[in-house]
Design a protein around this motif. Structure first.
Motif: not given
Length: 556
Positions: A499-518
């Motif tokens: 979860l930390q790997a995909i939380d690029m903003d380190s805000d405790g949430m997963v953004d669609w843009g963060e997931f869409e990157l992968y």
């Protein structure tokens, strides 16, 4: 006294100089180009050209500076060729460079030609105001019975139609003869070829043809063999003091077409009739773009004077697109996407294709790339950043080598691929990186469809959040919606690292843009992914889970 090694060194240099001396011919050659892009690109294609596509190809080759173009081969039925040539004349194209194929007979009965009827292509040329004709000649045993229709009869027929063209076309009439079955004729009946060429060469100066064409139709003859055809045909022409053109066209089959074209030019031909790209009969043909670029890199200055050489690569790409709907294969020499890549290091080559065509070569990141190349590529794509050090580039290079050792095949040249590598090496994604990934455009409709299906799943879980449609999911929603098949427990250390790997903003949430990157990386690296389940599997197994290691590195 010279040592044995010194003698070998001296002998080697002498032998190399002798071996490459023949290429001086190519450096000095004033080459004639007869473009065949319109005709050749229809061969081997599922769909023929429309009027618009023919005009588009014609305009592309004209931008290259090619004055002579094969535009048609008329038949009794009205075809696109008829409308196309009329359109060219209507818009003011000079007919002196518009060439048309014509048979030498209207029909063949029991291997004997009709020698009386004027071939339809020649009649239409007269009607349309065209005067540059290529008469097709067969000299093998497959078409005519040369015991009944002798070589003398053939020469008389060629003379008849040659005279007809000069009398019925304009005073600017030009005639060339195409020996289209040379590979079938030369092994056993070369005398027929020499006799026909000798006859044409002996015609009065004001009736001699403009030149002779021949082709390697099967892609099977060796370069030296085809070179001998040119050498002996040119010898017959020279013996009769005929300075006509001798043009070659070579088809591909066993990877020798470009070498064959160059060999023929060294052995007596002074020109090519060729397609600007490689699309054509069999599995393609020697491209004029590739042939001319070889002459240029050998030092030929005449080519640079006569043609718009810096546009040729673009024309070859565009003509391929017009003919097939797709760009050339990425590894196609000269005009494929990889042709201008900088692969090994940053030092320029003696002849650099990218510089010649006015393009900046992309740095291809592979196991052979230096850390300096990796750093340069990062700056090129994402701008300067304090993180983009040689030390980090070294870690990225080590990951590339680890992938090689473990059999993991990845690409590191695209923005998405390089961002993934950077992330795995412990880098923190910059704003430019996230923006670049957000702007990454998926080219395949199938890829877009898969991404949209994943987004549909995302939206279903988003509806369960307290705040909906905000482009973000809580960790528990993301885990339940996507991660559960790969991590046994939501609260385990492995799951938290992922979860930390995909939380690029380190805000405790997963953004669609963060997931869409992968997701974009996965579909870019594995374009044959068939369905959503496969896409998610690749995204996690080859993307997110390895990224956990990057998170671990960054906290050490």
């Amino acid at each position: 006294m010279a040592t044995k090694i010194q003698q070998l060194d001296s002998s080697y240099n002498e032998d190399v100089a002798k071996a490459v001396e023949k290429y001086q011919i190519l450096r000095d050659l004033d080459i004639f180009v007869l473009d065949n892009s319109i005709r050749e690109t229809t061969l081997g294609q599922v769909k023929g050209h429309t009027l618009d596509s023919k005009l588009a190809i014609f305009d592309e080759v004209r931008k290259c500076g090619f004055r002579h173009t094969i535009v048609a081969g008329f038949s009794n039925s009205t075809r696109a060729d008829d409308d196309f040539t009329k359109q060219l004349i209507k818009r003011g194209e000079d007919p002196d460079g518009l060439w048309v194929f014509s048979e030498i007979t209207e029909g063949i009965t029991e291997k004997l030609p009709d020698t009386d009827s004027v071939p339809v292509s020649m009649r239409k040329m007269k009607e349309f105001g065209l005067h540059c004709v290529i008469l097709e000649v067969d000299l093998g045993d497959g078409v005519y019975d040369f015991e009944k229709f002798t070589i003398e009869d053939m020469c008389a027929l060629l003379d008849k139609w040659n005279e007809w063209c000069y009398e019925n076309f304009s005073a600017r009439a030009k005639v060339m003869f195409s020996l289209r079955d040379l590979p079938d004729t030369m092994p056993e009946h070369s005398s027929r070829v020499f006799e026909v060429v000798s006859f044409l060469a002996s015609l009065p100066a004001n009736r001699r043809p403009f030149g002779i064409l021949f082709e390697e139709t099967h892609g099977e003859s060796l370069p030296e063999e085809c070179g001998m055809w040119a050498r002996y045909i040119r010898k017959v022409m020279d013996d009769n003091d005929w300075k006509g053109h001798l043009l070659v066209h070579v088809h591909e089959k066993f990877g020798l077409c470009d070498a064959t074209a160059l060999q023929v030019l060294m052995d007596g031909a002074n020109g090519i009739w060729a397609n600007i790209c490689t699309e054509g009969a069999v599995i393609g043909n020697s491209s004029s773009c590739v042939t001319l670029m070889n002459l240029i890199r050998l030092g030929n200055k005449e080519v640079l004077k006569k043609f718009n050489c810096t546009y040729m690569r673009k024309a070859a790409i565009n003509v391929t697109l017009i003919a097939t709907g797709e760009e050339p294969h990425i590894k196609q020499p000269v005009f494929g996407a990889r042709a201008i890549d900088l692969v090994f290091d940053l030092s320029p080559k003696e002849f650099d294709l990218a510089s010649f065509f006015g393009e900046k070569p992309p740095v291809r990141i592979t196991t052979l790339a230096s850390k300096g190349m990796i750093q340069q590529r990062m700056v090129e794509l994402f701008g300067d950043d304090p993180q983009f050090t040689l030390e980090l580039a070294h870690r990225m290079k080590e990951l590339i080598l680890d992938d090689l050792r473990t059999g993991r095949k990845e690409e590191y040249m695209s923005e998405v691929g390089l961002v993934r590598l950077f992330d795995r090496a412990g880098g923190q994604l910059t704003a430019n990186m996230t923006d670049a990934v957000d702007n990454y455009e998926l080219k395949s409709p199938h890829a877009k469809k898969l991404i949209s299906q994943v987004r549909k799943i995302w939206d279903e879980w988003d509806l369960k959040n307290e705040v909906q449609v905000d482009e973000r999911l809580k960790f528990d929603s993301f885990y339940n919606g996507f991660m559960a098949p790969y991590f046994s427990c939501y609260r385990s250390n492995d799951t938290r690292k992922a979860l930390q790997a995909i939380d690029m903003d380190s805000d405790g949430m997963v953004d669609w843009g963060e997931f869409e990157l992968y997701l974009k990386w996965a579909i870019n690296q594995y374009p044959n992914t068939e369905d959503v389940d496969s896409l998610l599997d690749i995204t996690f197994r080859k993307g997110l889970i390895p990224a956990m290691q990057g998170e671990f590195l960054s906290t050490q």
